[in-house]
Design a protein around this motif. Structure first.
Motif, PDB file in Angstrom:
ATOM      1  N   GLU A 226       0.825  -1.204   0.000  1.00 53.58           N
ATOM      2  CA  GLU A 226       0.000   0.000   0.000  1.00 53.58           C
ATOM      3  C   GLU A 226       0.861   1.256   0.000  1.00 53.58           C
ATOM      4  O   GLU A 226       0.611   2.202  -0.732  1.00 53.58           O
ATOM      5  N   PHE A 227       1.908   1.231   0.839  1.00 53.42           N
ATOM      6  CA  PHE A 227       2.813   2.385   0.876  1.00 53.42           C
ATOM      7  C   PHE A 227       3.503   2.565  -0.470  1.00 53.42           C
ATOM      8  O   PHE A 227       3.672   3.686  -0.948  1.00 53.42           O
ATOM      9  N   ARG A 228       3.906   1.472  -1.073  1.00 53.41           N
ATOM     10  CA  ARG A 228       4.587   1.574  -2.381  1.00 53.41           C
ATOM     11  C   ARG A 228       3.686   2.287  -3.377  1.00 53.41           C
ATOM     12  O   ARG A 228       4.134   3.167  -4.107  1.00 53.41           O
ATOM     13  N   GLN A 229       2.408   1.897  -3.393  1.00 60.36           N
ATOM     14  CA  GLN A 229       1.494   2.503  -4.358  1.00 60.36           C
ATOM     15  C   GLN A 229       1.355   4.004  -4.125  1.00 60.36           C
ATOM     16  O   GLN A 229       1.269   4.772  -5.072  1.00 60.36           O
ATOM     17  N   ARG A 455       5.073  -0.316  12.914  1.00 56.22           N
ATOM     18  CA  ARG A 455       4.164   0.456  13.774  1.00 56.22           C
ATOM     19  C   ARG A 455       2.775   0.604  13.149  1.00 56.22           C
ATOM     20  O   ARG A 455       1.790   0.216  13.773  1.00 56.22           O
ATOM     21  N   PRO A 456       2.676   1.150  11.942  1.00 58.92           N
ATOM     22  CA  PRO A 456       1.324   1.249  11.357  1.00 58.92           C
ATOM     23  C   PRO A 456       0.676  -0.113  11.148  1.00 58.92           C
ATOM     24  O   PRO A 456      -0.543  -0.239  11.281  1.00 58.92           O
ATOM     25  N   THR A 457       1.474  -1.136  10.871  1.00 60.91           N
ATOM     26  CA  THR A 457       0.904  -2.471  10.656  1.00 60.91           C
ATOM     27  C   THR A 457       0.300  -3.011  11.952  1.00 60.91           C
ATOM     28  O   THR A 457      -0.806  -3.561  11.948  1.00 60.91           O
ATOM     29  N   MET A 458       1.025  -2.828  13.052  1.00 57.48           N
ATOM     30  CA  MET A 458       0.512  -3.310  14.336  1.00 57.48           C
ATOM     31  C   MET A 458      -0.765  -2.582  14.715  1.00 57.48           C
ATOM     32  O   MET A 458      -1.713  -3.187  15.211  1.00 57.48           O
ATOM     33  N   ILE A 459      -0.792  -1.281  14.460  1.00 58.66           N
ATOM     34  CA  ILE A 459      -2.000  -0.517  14.791  1.00 58.66           C
ATOM     35  C   ILE A 459      -3.154  -0.988  13.917  1.00 58.66           C
ATOM     36  O   ILE A 459      -4.255  -1.253  14.386  1.00 58.66           O
ATOM     37  N   LYS A 460      -2.847  -1.159  12.633  1.00 54.95           N
ATOM     38  CA  LYS A 460      -3.886  -1.582  11.686  1.00 54.95           C
ATOM     39  C   LYS A 460      -4.503  -2.922  12.072  1.00 54.95           C
ATOM     40  O   LYS A 460      -5.703  -3.118  12.001  1.00 54.95           O
ATOM     41  N   TYR A 461      -3.651  -3.877  12.483  1.00 54.52           N
ATOM     42  CA  TYR A 461      -4.155  -5.216  12.796  1.00 54.52           C
ATOM     43  C   TYR A 461      -4.404  -5.419  14.291  1.00 54.52           C
ATOM     44  O   TYR A 461      -4.614  -6.546  14.735  1.00 54.52           O
ATOM     45  N   GLY A 462      -4.338  -4.339  15.054  1.00 50.90           N
ATOM     46  CA  GLY A 462      -4.657  -4.429  16.480  1.00 50.90           C
ATOM     47  C   GLY A 462      -3.708  -5.313  17.275  1.00 50.90           C
ATOM     48  O   GLY A 462      -4.119  -5.982  18.213  1.00 50.90           O
ATOM     49  N   LEU A 463      -2.436  -5.325  16.911  1.00 51.51           N
ATOM     50  CA  LEU A 463      -1.477  -6.148  17.652  1.00 51.51           C
ATOM     51  C   LEU A 463      -0.756  -5.285  18.674  1.00 51.51           C
ATOM     52  O   LEU A 463      -0.450  -4.132  18.403  1.00 51.51           O
ATOM     53  N   SER A 464      -0.483  -5.853  19.869  1.00 54.00           N
ATOM     54  CA  SER A 464       0.267  -5.055  20.820  1.00 54.00           C
ATOM     55  C   SER A 464       1.662  -5.629  21.029  1.00 54.00           C
ATOM     56  O   SER A 464       2.507  -4.997  21.635  1.00 54.00           O
ATOM     57  N   GLU A 480      -2.351 -16.293   7.530  1.00 49.20           N
ATOM     58  CA  GLU A 480      -3.167 -16.764   6.412  1.00 49.20           C
ATOM     59  C   GLU A 480      -4.527 -16.092   6.352  1.00 49.20           C
ATOM     60  O   GLU A 480      -5.109 -15.939   5.285  1.00 49.20           O
ATOM     61  N   SER A 481      -5.047 -15.706   7.521  1.00 46.21           N
ATOM     62  CA  SER A 481      -6.440 -15.262   7.500  1.00 46.21           C
ATOM     63  C   SER A 481      -6.618 -13.757   7.621  1.00 46.21           C
ATOM     64  O   SER A 481      -7.724 -13.260   7.534  1.00 46.21           O
ATOM     65  N   ASN A 482      -5.524 -13.004   7.803  1.00 46.74           N
ATOM     66  CA  ASN A 482      -5.768 -11.576   8.034  1.00 46.74           C
ATOM     67  C   ASN A 482      -6.212 -10.872   6.759  1.00 46.74           C
ATOM     68  O   ASN A 482      -5.842 -11.257   5.663  1.00 46.74           O
ATOM     69  N   PRO A 483      -7.040  -9.861   6.926  1.00 44.58           N
ATOM     70  CA  PRO A 483      -7.641  -9.227   5.758  1.00 44.58           C
ATOM     71  C   PRO A 483      -6.669  -8.336   4.995  1.00 44.58           C
ATOM     72  O   PRO A 483      -5.620  -7.959   5.509  1.00 44.58           O
ATOM     73  N   ALA A 484      -7.066  -8.002   3.796  1.00 40.54           N
ATOM     74  CA  ALA A 484      -6.305  -7.047   3.000  1.00 40.54           C
ATOM     75  C   ALA A 484      -6.390  -5.690   3.678  1.00 40.54           C
ATOM     76  O   ALA A 484      -7.225  -5.477   4.555  1.00 40.54           O
ATOM     77  N   VAL A 485      -5.551  -4.782   3.265  1.00 41.00           N
ATOM     78  CA  VAL A 485      -5.529  -3.513   3.965  1.00 41.00           C
ATOM     79  C   VAL A 485      -5.603  -2.379   2.952  1.00 41.00           C
ATOM     80  O   VAL A 485      -5.094  -2.483   1.841  1.00 41.00           O
ATOM     81  N   ARG A 486      -6.304  -1.318   3.320  1.00 34.62           N
ATOM     82  CA  ARG A 486      -6.322  -0.114   2.495  1.00 34.62           C
ATOM     83  C   ARG A 486      -5.841   1.022   3.361  1.00 34.62           C
ATOM     84  O   ARG A 486      -6.303   1.201   4.468  1.00 34.62           O
ATOM     85  N   LEU A 487      -4.904   1.774   2.849  1.00 30.31           N
ATOM     86  CA  LEU A 487      -4.353   2.836   3.669  1.00 30.31           C
ATOM     87  C   LEU A 487      -5.247   4.058   3.750  1.00 30.31           C
ATOM     88  O   LEU A 487      -5.022   4.947   4.537  1.00 30.31           O
TER      89      LEU A 487
END
Ligand code: PHE
Length: 492
Positions: A226-229, A455-464, A480-487
């Motif tokens: 997403e960042f690359r795009q 950091r943004p990935t952990m926030i996005k997927y709710g990981l601490s 395997e099961s985590n959803p796609a992400v849109r920035l």
């Protein structure tokens, strides 16, 4: 506890054939259910489970049915002896049933106390309701009087169980024999015409099918993409970051990081043992410029004024930031100086104690913008536009220090979900000591910024815990099961 009964109530076509329950006490409910389901799948039968609550007697209750309730037995003993029963003898005569019998007989008003004896308080022998109720439960599995049933349950005389019956009817394909069902239509069946008489298993459109094993994109890769795009959309070119090992020269010296800087300590940086040193860069003028700018000063800077060591500069390290790559790219740009935008997203390494939010390696998102006479205002404006594309519209900048940028700014974003300002990156305008050593003209100013990808990935997927994202403790199911992400949804 489940007792099983197959209740054949009626057939579909020809009316009731039998309403007698067929008992299958030795068959497990699961087996029965499985068999019926498979017959139903062939449309040979239609069935419906009927579950009934049934009560069974505890051993104590069985004894009551056989010998009468404790209280009636006590009363019997009292009546048997003309002058009553000695209280002291109750236990002797009735054993363990005595104490309870005495209590209940009193409660029922059947006996009373006279001196040290129990005497009858009733002229006729009362009905033994407890025994009668238990007998009824034993025969029918239940009691019509719910209150009494509950009373017996509370007295721990009954245990709740379940009786599963099935109402079974003939289905459209009812038969007394199970026909072999074909699963596949083969070319041979078509050729011989045998398919016309064969019976095929119906399609099960509910079946979930086995999961096809496949690779999965790691969340970090998804967010990276997403960042690359975003970078591509803003006119950036990707820098080659496939070299994890750098010399101190590119990782530190070219960035005007003095050789005594704490970041260069063993505790912070991983040094390579073998080979221990790199070759000096081909651009000898550049090498000398870096030497000079550190040791004596140059390009209008008084430098750090310490004896710069070429050996230290040649030492190999695992790159501690991707700014080492930016430095290589800017050095290349100096051959033909012009405005440019570069970015990279790749791994960097720091000798840090691992905890919930730090690993010894992580990914850096790095951007570099070279432009004619661009200013700090341009950098702030760019940051605003860049982060807006991720749904972040409130930014704050805090003055900071980097050896290679002046001014330097930490970037903070307002996180609506967490309801606070969080630090998301670091930025600044590269120093003339760095840029002019490379041969870039004074007018071409360059600013840069760096963020972590984790950091943004952990926030996005709710990981601490960062270890849930990277390393050997990661749960593959999560990957395997985590959803796609849109920035463009709020990421930070
Ligand atoms: N290299 C810095 C870091 O590791 C980020 C940065 C890049 C800062 C470019 C300023 C300019 O945090």
């Amino acid at each position: 506890m489940a007792d099983l009964q197959l209740v054949v109530l009626k057939t579909v076509n020809d009316g009731p054939i039998d309403d007698t329950a067929i008992k299958f006490p030795d068959i497990e409910t699961n087996t029965m259910q499985g068999t019926l389901s498979s017959l139903a799948a062939r449309s040979m039968i239609v069935f419906k489970p009927i579950e009934l609550e049934v009560w069974t007697l505890t051993p104590e209750a069985e004894e009551i049915v056989e010998k009468g309730s404790h209280e009636i037995r006590l009363l019997d003993e009292v009546i048997k002896n003309l002058d009553g029963l000695k209280i002291a003898d109750v236990g002797k005569v009735l054993g363990s049933a005595g104490k309870l019998g005495q209590q209940r007989a009193f409660k029922n008003g059947w006996v009373k106390k006279e001196g040290d004896r129990l005497v009858a308080n009733v002229s006729d022998k009362p009905v033994d309701e407890t025994a009668a109720d238990l007998k009824a439960v034993k025969e029918t599995g239940t009691l019509s009087n719910a209150l009494e049933l509950n009373e017996l349950r509370k007295r721990k005389l009954l245990i709740k169980g379940k009786k599963v019956s099935y109402k079974v009817e003939k289905g459209p394909e009812f038969a007394l024999e199970i026909k072999k069902l074909e699963t596949d239509l083969t070319p041979e069946m078509v050729a011989s015409g045998s398919w016309k008489t064969q019976t095929f298993k119906p399609y099960n459109f509910e079946a979930e099918g086995a999961l096809t094993p496949s690779g999965a994109l790691h969340p970090l890769n998804k967010v990276r993409e997403e960042f690359r795009q975003i970078f591509f959309a803003m006119g950036f070119t990707e820098m080659p970051t496939n070299q994890y090992v750098e010399s101190g020269f590119w990782n530190f010296d070219t960035l005007f990081v003095p050789q005594q800087h704490p970041a260069r300590d063993l505790q912070d940086t991983f040094y390579i043992k073998d080979p221990i040193e790199a070759d000096e860069p081909e651009d000898k003028t550049y090498w000398e410029n870096i030497h000079k700018v550190h040791e004596t000063g140059a390009f209008g800077s008084i430098g750090y004024r310490y004896p710069w060591s070429a050996k230290e500069s040649r030492r190999l390290v695992l790159r501690t930031h991707t700014t080492a790559v930016s430095s290589r790219m800017l050095h290349q740009l100096a051959a033909d100086p012009k405005p440019a935008r570069f970015f990279s997203i790749d791994r960097v390494f720091r000798n840090e104690a691992v905890d919930a939010t730090h690993l010894a390696e992580f990914h850096q998102i790095e951007g570099v913008i070279a432009g004619d006479d661009i200013t700090l205002g341009d950098l702030i404006g760019f940051m605003d536009r860049f982060f807006k594309r991720m749904g972040v519209d409130k930014l704050r900048f805090k003055p900071a220090y980097n050896p290679y940028t002046e001014p330097s700014m930490e970037i903070f974003a307002w996180h609506a979900g967490l309801n606070k300002w969080i630090e998301i990156g670091n930025s600044g305008m590269f120093r003339p000591e760095m840029l002019e050593s490379m041969g870039l003209p004074k007018t071409l100013r360059v600013h840069g910024f760096g963020l972590s990808l984790e950091r943004p990935t952990m926030i996005k997927y709710g990981l601490s815990n960062i270890r849930d994202l990277l390393g050997h403790k990661v749960n593959l199911e999560f990957i395997e099961s985590n959803p796609a992400v849109r920035l463009d949804e709020t990421l930070v």
